[in-house]
Design a protein around this motif. Structure first.
Motif, mmCIF file in Angstrom:
data_model
loop_
_atom_site.group_PDB
_atom_site.id
_atom_site.type_symbol
_atom_site.label_atom_id
_atom_site.label_comp_id
_atom_site.label_asym_id
_atom_site.label_seq_id
_atom_site.Cartn_x
_atom_site.Cartn_y
_atom_site.Cartn_z
ATOM 1 N N ASN A 35 -5.007 -3.382 -4.796
ATOM 2 C CA ASN A 35 -5.088 -3.217 -3.360
ATOM 3 C C ASN A 35 -3.792 -2.565 -2.871
ATOM 4 N N ALA A 36 -3.918 -1.422 -2.218
ATOM 5 C CA ALA A 36 -2.742 -0.685 -1.744
ATOM 6 C C ALA A 36 -1.877 -1.536 -0.818
ATOM 7 N N ASN A 37 -2.508 -2.427 -0.042
ATOM 8 C CA ASN A 37 -1.738 -3.282 0.867
ATOM 9 C C ASN A 37 -0.768 -4.191 0.121
ATOM 10 N N VAL A 65 -7.579 9.985 2.854
ATOM 11 C CA VAL A 65 -8.608 9.173 2.189
ATOM 12 C C VAL A 65 -8.643 7.807 2.865
ATOM 13 N N GLN A 66 -9.878 7.329 3.151
ATOM 14 C CA GLN A 66 -10.017 6.004 3.761
ATOM 15 C C GLN A 66 -11.181 5.276 3.109
ATOM 16 N N GLY A 67 -10.940 4.076 2.636
ATOM 17 C CA GLY A 67 -11.993 3.239 2.082
ATOM 18 C C GLY A 67 -12.578 3.733 0.773
ATOM 19 N N GLU A 68 -11.876 4.582 0.076
ATOM 20 C CA GLU A 68 -12.347 5.133 -1.203
ATOM 21 C C GLU A 68 -11.415 4.675 -2.319
ATOM 22 N N THR A 69 -11.905 4.751 -3.533
ATOM 23 C CA THR A 69 -11.055 4.493 -4.692
ATOM 24 C C THR A 69 -10.279 5.769 -4.976
ATOM 25 N N LEU A 70 -8.988 5.647 -5.136
ATOM 26 C CA LEU A 70 -8.116 6.795 -5.358
ATOM 27 C C LEU A 70 -7.376 6.597 -6.676
ATOM 28 N N TYR A 71 -7.504 7.562 -7.583
ATOM 29 C CA TYR A 71 -6.807 7.502 -8.866
ATOM 30 C C TYR A 71 -5.450 8.177 -8.719
ATOM 31 N N ILE A 72 -4.402 7.481 -9.101
ATOM 32 C CA ILE A 72 -3.057 8.050 -9.088
ATOM 33 C C ILE A 72 -2.594 8.133 -10.540
#
Length: 89
Positions: free
Chosen positions: A5-7, A22-29
């Motif tokens: 969780n980014a938070n 991006v909002q509410g999506e899974t983001l691969y870093i």
């Protein structure tokens, strides 16, 4: 790859900036390229194959045929040829 969780891991200002894209999506870093490891490095699989291949090379040098080695190691004759004719760096 695990979900985080980014938070819980990113500063609020950075989250606000990312939310512009991006909002509410899974983001691969991805990791930086300097952190990549070659296949089998962590598990020891690469080391095991390197030892096996060295044993195959030594057996070939000692007189075992390509066909014998293929049967003994359950590999194709083409794979054995690649192992014995490729110089290890």
């Amino acid at each position: 790859m695990k979900y985080m969780n980014a938070n819980h891991v990113l500063p609020e200002k950075l989250i606000v900036e990312i939310q512009k894209y991006v909002q509410g999506e899974t983001l691969y870093i991805p990791k930086p390229e300097t952190e990549y490891q070659k296949w089998g490095t962590s598990s020891g699989g690469r080391r095991m194959l390197d030892r096996r291949n060295e044993t195959i090379r030594n057996s070939f040098i000692s007189g075992s045929s390509i066909q014998q080695l293929a049967e003994e190691y359950y590999l194709s004759t083409e794979t054995i040829k690649k192992i014995v004719y490729t110089h290890k760096k």
